[in-house]
Design an enzyme around this catalytic site. Structure first.
Site, PDB file in Angstrom:
ATOM      1  N   ASP A 120      84.250  20.168  22.025  1.00 37.97           N
ATOM      2  CA  ASP A 120      83.271  21.168  21.983  1.00 37.97           C
ATOM      3  C   ASP A 120      83.476  21.883  23.590  1.00 37.97           C
ATOM      4  O   ASP A 120      83.885  21.190  24.455  1.00 37.97           O
ATOM      5  CB  ASP A 120      81.741  20.444  22.035  1.00 37.97           C
ATOM      6  CG  ASP A 120      80.730  21.246  21.979  1.00 37.97           C
ATOM      7  OD1 ASP A 120      80.309  22.238  22.631  1.00 37.97           O
ATOM      8  OD2 ASP A 120      79.853  21.216  21.016  1.00 37.97           O
ATOM      9  N   GLY A 129      76.293  23.178  22.882  1.00 37.42           N
ATOM     10  CA  GLY A 129      76.423  21.823  22.882  1.00 37.42           C
ATOM     11  C   GLY A 129      75.931  20.976  23.780  1.00 37.42           C
ATOM     12  O   GLY A 129      75.884  21.601  25.017  1.00 37.42           O
ATOM     13  N   LYS A 145      83.923  35.536  18.822  1.00 34.99           N
ATOM     14  CA  LYS A 145      84.910  34.979  18.825  1.00 34.99           C
ATOM     15  C   LYS A 145      85.120  33.719  18.162  1.00 34.99           C
ATOM     16  O   LYS A 145      86.350  33.475  17.561  1.00 34.99           O
ATOM     17  CB  LYS A 145      85.113  34.914  20.390  1.00 34.99           C
ATOM     18  CG  LYS A 145      85.398  36.216  21.044  1.00 34.99           C
ATOM     19  CD  LYS A 145      85.700  36.178  22.681  1.00 34.99           C
ATOM     20  CE  LYS A 145      86.811  35.376  23.235  1.00 34.99           C
ATOM     21  NZ  LYS A 145      86.936  35.199  24.454  1.00 34.99           N
ATOM     22  N   ASN A 158      92.474  29.765  14.774  1.00 30.40           N
ATOM     23  CA  ASN A 158      93.308  28.595  15.500  1.00 30.40           C
ATOM     24  C   ASN A 158      92.833  27.450  14.713  1.00 30.40           C
ATOM     25  O   ASN A 158      93.925  26.428  14.279  1.00 30.40           O
ATOM     26  CB  ASN A 158      92.453  28.442  16.794  1.00 30.40           C
ATOM     27  CG  ASN A 158      92.964  29.218  17.741  1.00 30.40           C
ATOM     28  OD1 ASN A 158      93.861  29.939  17.521  1.00 30.40           O
ATOM     29  ND2 ASN A 158      92.222  29.505  18.910  1.00 30.40           N
ATOM     30  N   LYS A 164      97.122  24.455   8.756  1.00 26.66           N
ATOM     31  CA  LYS A 164      98.532  24.630   8.114  1.00 26.66           C
ATOM     32  C   LYS A 164      99.461  23.556   8.659  1.00 26.66           C
ATOM     33  O   LYS A 164     100.317  23.261   7.926  1.00 26.66           O
ATOM     34  CB  LYS A 164      98.877  26.250   8.154  1.00 26.66           C
ATOM     35  CG  LYS A 164      99.842  26.557   7.522  1.00 26.66           C
ATOM     36  CD  LYS A 164      99.762  28.350   7.438  1.00 26.66           C
ATOM     37  CE  LYS A 164     101.377  28.838   7.372  1.00 26.66           C
ATOM     38  NZ  LYS A 164     101.571  29.265   8.899  1.00 26.66           N
ATOM     39  N   TYR A 202      76.299  37.250  14.301  1.00 29.42           N
ATOM     40  CA  TYR A 202      76.709  35.908  13.394  1.00 29.42           C
ATOM     41  C   TYR A 202      77.034  36.157  12.207  1.00 29.42           C
ATOM     42  O   TYR A 202      77.957  35.400  11.569  1.00 29.42           O
ATOM     43  CB  TYR A 202      75.199  35.317  13.874  1.00 29.42           C
ATOM     44  CG  TYR A 202      75.246  33.663  13.199  1.00 29.42           C
ATOM     45  CD1 TYR A 202      76.060  32.739  13.728  1.00 29.42           C
ATOM     46  CD2 TYR A 202      74.481  33.560  12.133  1.00 29.42           C
ATOM     47  CE1 TYR A 202      75.966  31.445  13.265  1.00 29.42           C
ATOM     48  CE2 TYR A 202      74.284  32.005  11.685  1.00 29.42           C
ATOM     49  CZ  TYR A 202      75.104  31.156  12.085  1.00 29.42           C
ATOM     50  OH  TYR A 202      75.061  29.784  11.590  1.00 29.42           O
ATOM     51  N   TYR A 208      93.641  31.976   3.640  1.00 29.32           N
ATOM     52  CA  TYR A 208      94.456  30.885   4.004  1.00 29.32           C
ATOM     53  C   TYR A 208      94.864  30.125   2.624  1.00 29.32           C
ATOM     54  O   TYR A 208      95.898  29.348   2.416  1.00 29.32           O
ATOM     55  CB  TYR A 208      94.090  30.063   5.149  1.00 29.32           C
ATOM     56  CG  TYR A 208      94.856  30.601   6.441  1.00 29.32           C
ATOM     57  CD1 TYR A 208      94.331  31.712   7.062  1.00 29.32           C
ATOM     58  CD2 TYR A 208      95.771  29.699   7.130  1.00 29.32           C
ATOM     59  CE1 TYR A 208      95.031  32.191   8.314  1.00 29.32           C
ATOM     60  CE2 TYR A 208      96.447  30.215   8.141  1.00 29.32           C
ATOM     61  CZ  TYR A 208      95.804  31.519   8.704  1.00 29.32           C
ATOM     62  OH  TYR A 208      96.659  31.678   9.951  1.00 29.32           O
ATOM     63  N   THR A 228      68.380  23.828   8.443  1.00 27.31           N
ATOM     64  CA  THR A 228      68.477  22.377   8.452  1.00 27.31           C
ATOM     65  C   THR A 228      67.721  21.951   9.779  1.00 27.31           C
ATOM     66  O   THR A 228      67.586  22.696  10.737  1.00 27.31           O
ATOM     67  CB  THR A 228      69.926  21.855   8.612  1.00 27.31           C
ATOM     68  OG1 THR A 228      70.523  22.467   7.340  1.00 27.31           O
ATOM     69  CG2 THR A 228      70.077  20.432   8.521  1.00 27.31           C
TER      70      THR A 228
END
Ligand code: UDP
Length: 331
Positions: free
Chosen positions: A35, A40, A95, A103, A109, A149, A163, A179
């Site tokens: 994080d 957070g 981002k 990343n 992968k 968002y 991917y 939630t």
């Protein structure tokens, strides 16, 4: 003896990330909790620091991620996740949902790890189809206040699927509906912490618009169960996880007043731009494929959540007392 399965959780100090950490630590996985602490809170996971199968990495997922050794699973949950946060940090929101997921996918992968990404009901935008099933493509304004968002999450789904099809990566996509539960941030501007915070401080409850817009609230423990089942399934298409029990925001505010025994008024403020009018998950797919459905009734979940908020110190409550809701009206 078999080595422990290792899982990387991004956004680990957030509301959902911290509950994921709890679950995977408890189940005996080796957990790397990552994080950058922009939204957070370290308090959400500090109780896990003494555990030998838990480590915290203070790292920004949009920067290159290096994990030595083997890695079995990645859960990408890093992202600001409330409308007020997107307004404050729109670029970071974009981002983390683009560079950050790239990343994570590259790491998955390289390690041959299975990756599960947190998507959202926001990809359906202000939905024209009700309830929303996974085949609905959505109604999103890309340049509206929620666009940063919604589009980041839509891109996240697209690149994850690419991917999967192009590199054969094992991918899972959960579309999370509203939630709630302990560790939501009191000042994230969301309806539930806003109402409980106001009730605890003795302020009037602010309902946006006339309160006829609907949401369907799922208790966090139910969501965790759904995510765990999805991770271990072999299902690669997106899947809704949420509680179909739908309620208007006005009735929800009244439920909070009943729960807290507060006798304040409900006051009405302008509705934020592009605030979805209705939202309810169709969970047929989750039921059929995962054998999952929510178990916790809203009355029980709200009680547990209220207990958490009512134990917070007065300082923390004061922190949000001068919160200016007018800043939140995005136009
Ligand atoms: N809302 C409200 N008062 C508040 C905060 C939120 O009436 O103090 C409304 C908000 O406009 C939305 C609903 O409650 O219609 C749920 O908002 P939240 O931010 O919790 O979730 P989202 O809109 O992202 O589903």
């Amino acid at each position: 003896m078999d080595r422990r399965k290792k899982v990387l959780i991004t956004g680990a100090a957030g509301f959902l990330g911290s509950h994921l950490c709890d679950m995977f630590v408890k189940k005996g996985y080796e957990v790397i909790a990552m994080d950058n602490l922009i939204t957070g809170r370290i308090e959400n996971i500090q109780h896990l620091f003494p555990m030998e199968n838990f480590e915290f990495w203070h790292h920004d997922v949009t920067k290159f991620i290096h994990v030595p050794g083997e890695l079995d699973y990645i859960l990408h949950f890093a992202s600001p996740a409330s409308p007020i946060d997107y307004l404050k940090i729109p670029i970071q929101t974009l981002k983390v949902g683009s560079l950050g997921i790239h990343n994570c996918l590259g790491l998955a992968k390289a390690k041959n790890a299975r990756i599960l990404i947190a998507s959202t009901s926001e990809i359906y935008g202000d939905p024209i189809v009700h309830p929303q099933n996974e085949d609905y493509w959505g109604n999103v304004n890309p340049v509206g206040p929620r666009g940063v968002y919604d589009e980041a999450k839509r891109f996240q789904e697209a690149i994850t699927m690419a991917y999967h099809t192009f590199h054969g990566l094992e991918t899972r996509i959960v579309r999370i509906f509203n939630t709630y539960g302990p560790r939501m941030r009191l000042n994230d501007g969301r309806a539930l912490p806003a109402f409980i915070g106001q009730a605890l401080r003795g302020e009037d409850l602010t309902v946006f618009g006339d309160g006829s817009q609907t949401r369907s609230f799922c208790f966090v423990d139910d969501l965790m169960d759904g995510i765990y089942r999805l991770l271990h399934s072999d299902y690669e298409q997106p899947i809704n996880i949420g509680n179909p029990s739908e309620i208007s925001i006005l009735d929800f505010a009244k439920e909070i007043l009943d729960l807290t025994g507060a006798n304040q008024k409900i006051v009405f403020k302008d509705l934020p731009l592009n605030d979805p009018k209705q939202r309810q998950p169709d969970i047929t797919r989750a039921k059929e494929i995962l054998g999952w459905e929510p178990r916790v009734k809203r009355s029980d979940g709200l009680k547990l959540t209220y207990e958490y908020f009512s134990k917070l110190g007065i300082e923390e409550l004061k922190e949000t007392a001068h919160y200016n809701f007018d800043n939140y009206i995005l136009r």
